[in-house]
Each structure stands twice: as structure tokens, then as C-alpha cells.
Design a protein around this motif. Structure first.
Motif, PDB file in Angstrom:
ATOM      1  N   VAL A 222      39.204  46.818  34.445  1.00  0.00           N
ATOM      2  CA  VAL A 222      39.801  46.149  33.103  1.00  0.00           C
ATOM      3  C   VAL A 222      39.492  47.329  31.782  1.00  0.00           C
TER       4      VAL A 222
ATOM      5  N   THR B 131      40.379  35.188  33.393  1.00  0.00           N
ATOM      6  CA  THR B 131      40.217  35.247  34.772  1.00  0.00           C
ATOM      7  C   THR B 131      41.209  34.271  35.503  1.00  0.00           C
TER       8      THR B 131
ATOM      9  N   SER C 277      48.519  41.944  33.217  1.00  0.00           N
ATOM     10  CA  SER C 277      47.481  41.464  34.363  1.00  0.00           C
ATOM     11  C   SER C 277      47.437  42.345  35.386  1.00  0.00           C
TER      12      SER C 277
ATOM     13  N   ASP D 140      33.893  45.047  33.768  1.00  0.00           N
ATOM     14  CA  ASP D 140      34.722  45.325  34.791  1.00  0.00           C
ATOM     15  C   ASP D 140      35.128  46.766  34.761  1.00  0.00           C
TER      16      ASP D 140
ATOM     17  N   GLN E 289      39.588  38.564  27.731  1.00  0.00           N
ATOM     18  CA  GLN E 289      39.942  38.712  29.505  1.00  0.00           C
ATOM     19  C   GLN E 289      39.814  37.491  29.751  1.00  0.00           C
TER      20      GLN E 289
ATOM     21  N   VAL F 177      44.734  40.705  30.682  1.00  0.00           N
ATOM     22  CA  VAL F 177      44.099  41.408  29.434  1.00  0.00           C
ATOM     23  C   VAL F 177      44.929  41.180  28.394  1.00  0.00           C
TER      24      VAL F 177
ATOM     25  N   ALA G 247      42.503  48.682  29.882  1.00  0.00           N
ATOM     26  CA  ALA G 247      42.530  48.298  28.294  1.00  0.00           C
ATOM     27  C   ALA G 247      42.866  49.410  27.588  1.00  0.00           C
TER      28      ALA G 247
ATOM     29  N   VAL H  60      43.094  39.074  36.674  1.00  0.00           N
ATOM     30  CA  VAL H  60      42.866  39.363  35.483  1.00  0.00           C
ATOM     31  C   VAL H  60      43.612  39.329  34.324  1.00  0.00           C
TER      32      VAL H  60
ATOM     33  N   GLY I  99      41.459  43.083  39.353  1.00  0.00           N
ATOM     34  CA  GLY I  99      40.177  43.524  38.699  1.00  0.00           C
ATOM     35  C   GLY I  99      39.323  44.211  39.681  1.00  0.00           C
TER      36      GLY I  99
END
Length: 672
Positions: A354, A306, A368, A351, A304, A379, A358, A377, A371
Motif C-alpha cells: 500500500v 479492506t 484498488s 502494508d 485505506q 486506497v 500510495a 485494498v 495488498g
């Protein structure tokens, strides 16, 4: 409420709850004085004004034995469990529980009923199948099927304890790190090379052991009566009446099928004819899934990053797709270091936004998202592990068998309670059994090992109904129940239930001297040899301390004494060195001489620390990380150990080992 805290008391109020969470480990290593009080017959432990009853200890003890049996396949006897310290483990757990209880009271920690309700709502097994809401009746039914059964009050007490513990145990150790210099110093100390010289003495160095006289043997028997009770004494025997129920008794009990049962095969057929609802099978399967007992959940490994905004997130994705590593990308754009998760579930990702995305993504996919904390974010999924879940039919035979056992267990419990209630209402055991419609047996004298006076061990029918000679729980109850009284019902080692009444006793008595003379003579000779070795070891130790070399001392003997030398570290022992001497030498200074038992029976050793060679090589890489983690843990344990003394001082405790041994069926040494 009036408050009068000293600065020390304020510190204690802040940290006590956290440290209690570490007490189980610390109590195992730190000695707590026992206070014996034989007048208290129904208490195994007191902490301040709070206590643990013998019944609570017995329930915990039986559960512990069941866990040991399930894990290792070994059914421990009471003596074996006591020797292995099972009782100490249980008492430590109770001690921690009581300390949390009294300290929570001191700190004014209340009981939050809403928190408890949330705890109960997590148990799907306690929900009504129609309303899908928590149901007291459903909870009581489920708890009654446990092995052994658990009362609602017992379960709720566990819930209250866990809720209060969660409110009094913040992780004070979080962020506590040992200084790197400390880790380096410990590494150097642990890996110093110790140069050791050892003189070993064997029985060959002694003159022949003489034959003992009858008078010497009589004295030996008197002095060692408590050390060898089974050898020197005929055991106590008890005649009993036994009501014993097993789960497989109940599919056909009180049914016309009973008269058709003539063999184990008939009995198994009756058991298998219990009708099982399909909905029960599905509920049991769902329960196993929810508890994690079957299948494995989906997991993800991911990185991850940011980003500063949506455009930057798109740029990060382009760089990752071009082959740059996450670390290179964050360095390129001046972003914070990437966060890595390995084999985690959705709820393990900090988060939640996220986490949700995921688990929609596939391996090597990059996205992207905005978040949950209003930051962009990126991923990247590095590994995808799908959920693995068996079908109901794969586990159907196993689940059906379990449900049948539960149904039979409920019937068995109801029956044994009916018998026990009948006795409490004034009926005889025989009358109560007749009303319940189950059989009972009278057994004409048996000892604590399950043998009759003529040496026959009561083995029973191993596959159908093992004899009481193989059931530690029955034997324990026989020899802890008072003469002329019925025991409370208890769980047998085979998962059944039983009640015992002791009808008569043949007291233990000394064996005839001629019967035990030969065995006693062998023991006497062994003890004589040990004493002679110890005396010779003391004499030779003094010679070495007076300046003679080990080589010169050994050469005065034709055989039975030899010298060895070699290097060792504090982490690795010297081969051939006795365990206690190994510990002593690792704590010694250069020139110190230690004496102790050798690595094999009937040997004595004398060891001298000749030199200590420093270790200068530092730890690096993974070894350094592991060492740092161990030092962090050691620092936390030291803090806990030091604080423990203050906790115990504030809440004095008493242990009652005579009651513990009685519950476990262990005879105190002074009564053997």
C-alpha cells in the motif's frame, strides 16, 4: 547457570527493561539520596560496580553547553549551569544508562554484533566513497571532526548501549489505558472552585529598621561568609601559561602565508583560500539530505479500505467516486472501519505494498490493489505533498564554510595533541609549543571572573580572539588545574582548543571591614526586615487560628496589612497569591490556614480555605480525548515511579558532587 527467582524477581525480569526507558522522566521527579565520598576524585557516579568517570561527565557537560548555546545563543558559566541543574540532567542520563547496563546484565541480555553492524551501516558518512561500504577509517575521520571530537571507542560504546537498550525496552505501556471513571474524577477534582481569603503583610506594618552596629555587622559577616563569598572576600588569583588555538589559525599556520597576515582581513582571506574538492561538497550535501537537515520528504494523507475481493474493491471505488464517504461505504458493505493516515511517509504505512502504490498516486486518486497480506485494498489519496529538495548550489557557501572549519579543526586537533604528547614525554610546555610552531601566552594573575587584580576584565578582541575573561571553559580549567601542572587539552567556548598551566596562586582572603561596611549594612537591614516580617506573620497566624477574623486582625494596623478574597481552581491560581501558598491551599481541606512568602519580595501572606464548590460538568469531545491521553501518561508515570524504587534498591548508586563541581568550575560552599 543456577536460577533462583522468586515470583517478584520473575516479574522484575519481565518488566525491568521497559520501565528503564521511562527513568529519565521519573528521576527528575523522584528524589534519589546522594552519598558523598570525597575520597573518590575521578568518579561522578557509581551504580553497583559500574561507574561514570569525571572525563565522561566533562565531555557530556561540554556537549550540553554547546547544545544550549546553539539553541539559545547563551554561553552559560559553570555557576549558571549548576544553578540551572544542567549537571542533574547529565547525571540522570548517565544513571539511566548505567541502570540499563546492569539490568541487562542481570537479565542475561547479550550484545548482538549483527545488530550493531546494521546500526553502523545506517551512517552513510562512515562509508568508503569508492566501495560504498562501511569503513573504520572513514568513521574515525568523521568523528575526529565533531565538536568536541569523539573517539571511536566512545562512539562504539554509544552504539552498544543503544543496541542493548533496544533489546531490553519493549513497550510495556502499550495498550495501558486509564479507566474513564478515573479521568472523570480527576476532571471534577481539578476544576473544583476553592474560595480563599488571604491576609498580606508588607514592610509598612513594621517599625523602622534600626541602624546596625559594627559588632552586629561583624557577626553578620561571620555567619554569612558562605552566602556572600564575593562580597566578603577578595577572590583567588592565578598566574598561568596558556596555549590557545582557534580554527582560523590553521589555514595559514606553518605556511609562508603566515608572515603576510597583519590583520583580521588577511586572516579571513587565508581561511577562505583552503581548497575544497567538489566531491566533498556533494558528499556533505548528501549527508544533510539523508539526515533530514535540509529539504522535506514527500508525504501522503490517505484512506485505506479492506475489501472482501477484487469485485468488491471495484464496487467500493464506484461508491467513493459517487460521493459516499469511506465510513458510509464500509457500513454499506459490512467491511471493517477504514484506516486513515495523515501526512505520513512511505515507510510509515503498515502494508508496504500500500505504501509503495500510495506514493505513485496523485491527490484525489483512487485505486484498488492486492495488498501485501493477500487482501484487496482500496486506497484514496486525500492529500499529496511533494518532496522539497534544494539544489547543491543553494547551500554551497554554507557547506564550503563548514568543510573549511572541519579541515581547520583537524589540523588544530593534531597540533594540540602533539603539544600534549610532548608534555607527557617529559618536555616543558614551552618546548612542546615551540616544536609545534604555535604561540603561547603568560597571563599575570586573573580571578575566576576573568579580571585582573586592578579590576580589568580580559576581553581580548571579540571578533578575532575573545579574551579569557569571556571564555568559561578556559576559566574553569584555570581554577581546576593543580598548581605547577598542565591541564589536559580542552575545548574552548569559541570552538578552539587550549592547554593551561598554573604557575602561581594568590589565595583568597577576607576584605577589609571598612571596604564592605555599607554593602553589609544593606544586607543586614534586608535580613532584619525579613526576620521581622516572618515573626509578625507567625504572630498573626496564631491569632487567626485562635478565632480572630482576618478583617479584625488587619484593622489593628494603620497600614501595611490588607485582606483579599476570591475563587480559584486547582488548575488556575488566585491572582496575588504567593506560589508556595498556592500549592499549599490546593492541597488543603476546608478551614485550613497556611502561611508563606508573598508574590513579591518582602511580603508575607496568610491564606485560609473557606469553602470548596464541586464541579459537576463532564468533559466532552476533544477535551475528553486530551484528558484521557494525559491520564494514560500519568498512569504510566506512576507505574514507573513505583517501580523505580525497586530498581534503585537492587542497584545502589552514589553521586560525588564535589567532583561534579570541580569539573564544572563551581566552588563548593565550604571552600568559598
Amino acid at each position: 547457570m543456577e536460577e533462583s527467582y522468586s515470583s517478584g524477581s520473575k516479574f522484575r525480569a519481565i518488566v525491568v527493561g521497559s520501565l528503564i526507558g521511562l527513568l529519565v522522566i521519573a528521576f527528575a521527579a523522584w528524589g534519589v539520596s546522594d552519598v558523598f565520598s570525597p575520597q573518590t576524585r575521578n568518579i561522578v557516579l557509581k551504580v553497583g560496580e559500574s561507574s561514570v568517570s569525571a572525563n565522561d561527565f566533562d565531555l557530556a557537560y561540554r556537549r550540553k553547553l554547546a547544545d544550549i548555546s546553539a539553541e539559545s545563543g547563551v554561553n552559560l558559566s559553570g555557576d549558571q549551569a549548576y544553578q540551572q541543574g544542567v549537571h542533574e540532567s547529565i547525571l540522570n542520563e548517565f544513571l539511566v544508562e548505567k541502570l540499563i547496563e546492569v539490568d541487562a546484565d542481570d537479565l542475561g541480555v547479550g550484545f548482538n554484533i549483527e545488530t550493531a553492524r546494521k546500526e553502523l551501516d545506517q551512517f552513510d558518512a562512515f562509508k568508503d566513497p569508492i566501495t560504498e561500504q562501511f569503513s573504520k577509517d572513514q568513521m574515525a575521520a568523521r568523528l575526529a571532526r565533531a565538536q568536541p571530537p569523539i573517539s571511536t571507542d566512545q562512539f562504539l560504546n554509544d552504539i552498544i548501549f543503544n543496541v542493548r537498550r533496544s533489546q531490553t525496552v519493549p513497550a510495556i505501556s502499550r495498550g495501558l489505558v486509564a479507566p474513564p471513571q478515573f479521568t472523570d474524577t480527576i476532571n471534577k477534582f481539578a476544576n473544583e472552585t476553592l474560595e480563599v481569603k488571604v491576609l498580606t503583610i508588607t514592610p509598612e506594618a513594621l517599625p523602622p529598621t534600626p541602624e546596625p552596629t559594627d559588632e552586629e555587622l561583624q557577626i553578620f559577616i561571620t555567619d554569612n561568609a558562605n552566602n556572600y563569598p564575593s562580597l566578603f572576600n577578595e577572590p583567588e588569583y592565578r598566574r598561568i601559561t596558556l596555549v590557545r588555538l582557534e580554527q582560523h589559525d590553521f589555514p595559514y599556520m606553518n605556511d609562508t602565508m603566515m608572515r603576510n597576515v597583519r590583520s583580521e582581513e588577511d586572516l579571513r582571506t587565508a581561511f577562505n583560500n583552503i581548497f575544497i574538492e567538489e566531491s566533498d561538497i556533494k558528499d556533505q550535501f548528501d549527508l544533510r539530505v539523508q539526515s533530514g537537515e535540509v529539504g522535506s520528504p514527500a508525504t501522503r494523507s490517505l484512506v485505506q479500505i479492506t475489501a472482501t475481493d477484487e469485485n468488491n474493491a471495484a464496487e467500493v471505488i464506484q461508491k467513493l467516486e459517487s460521493g459516499l464517504s469511506p465510513e458510509e461505504v464500509t457500513t454499506l458493505y459490512g467491511l471493517v472501519e477504514p484506516v486513515t493516515y495523515e501526512d505520513v511517509g512511505e515507510d510509515d504505512i503498515f502494508d508496504p505494498e500500500v505504501g509503495a502504490v500510495a506514493f505513485e498516486m496523485k491527490q484525489d486518486e483512487i485505486r484498488s490493489i492486492l495488498g501485501g497480506f493477500d487482501n484487496w485494498v482500496v486506497v484514496q489519496i486525500t492529500k499529496e505533498v511533494p518532496e522539497i529538495m534544494p539544489e547543491v548550489d543553494e547551500l554551497r557557501p554554507e557547506i564550503v564554510e563548514e568543510i573549511r572549519k572541519n579541515i581547520a579543526g583537524e589540523r588544530m586537533y593534531d597540533t594540540i595533541k602533539m603539544i600534549e604528547d610532548g608534555v607527557r614525554d617529559g618536555r616543558t610546555l614551552e618546548e612542546s609549543v615551540e616544536i609545534a610552531g604555535v604561540p603561547y601566552a603568560t597571563i599575570d594573575f586573573v580571578n575566576r571572573s576573568g579580571q585582573t587584580p586592578d579590576g580589568l576584565k580580559l576581553m581580548g578582541i571579540p571578533q578575532l580572539r575573545p579574551g579569557i575573561g569571556t571564555d568559561e571553559e578556559i576559566l574553569k580549567s584555570i581554577f581546576t588545574t593543580e598548581i605547577g601542572f598542565e591541564s589536559d587539552y580542552f575545548d574552548t567556548s569559541t570552538g578552539g582548543m587550549a592547554i593551561v598551566r598554573v604557575d602561581d596562586v594568590i589565595e583568597a582572603k577576607p576584605r577589609e571591614f571598612d571596604e564592605i561596611r555599607d554593602d553589609t549594612a544593606r544586607l543586614w537591614k534586608s535580613q532584619h526586615m525579613l526576620d521581622a516580617l516572618d515573626e509578625l506573620s507567625l504572630e498573626l497566624t496564631q491569632l487567626i487560628r485562635d478565632g480572630q477574623s482576618m478583617k479584625d486582625v488587619a484593622e489593628t494596623f494603620e497600614k501595611g496589612v490588607f485582606v483579599q478574597s476570591g475563587p480559584m481552581t486547582r488548575a488556575e491560581p488566585l491572582p496575588g497569591l504567593g506560589q508556595m501558598l498556592d500549592i499549599a491551599i490546593k492541597q488543603a481541606s476546608i478551614g485550613d490556614i497556611e502561611r508563606g512568602v508573598g508574590p513579591v519580595q518582602f511580603t508575607q501572606q496568610i491564606a485560609k480555605l473557606e469553602n470548596i464548590i464541586p464541579h459537576e460538568e463532564p468533559l466532552t469531545g476533544e477535551e475528553a480525548e486530551i484528558a484521557q491521553q494525559r491520564m494514560n501518561a500519568a498512569l504510566i508515570n506512576d507505574l514507573t515511579d513505583a517501580y523505580l524504587q525497586a530498581v534503585v534498591t537492587d542497584h545502589p548508586q552514589q553521586e560525588f558532587p564535589d567532583v561534579v563541581m570541580s569539573v564544572m568550575g563551581v566552588t563548593p560552599p565550604d571552600q568559598e
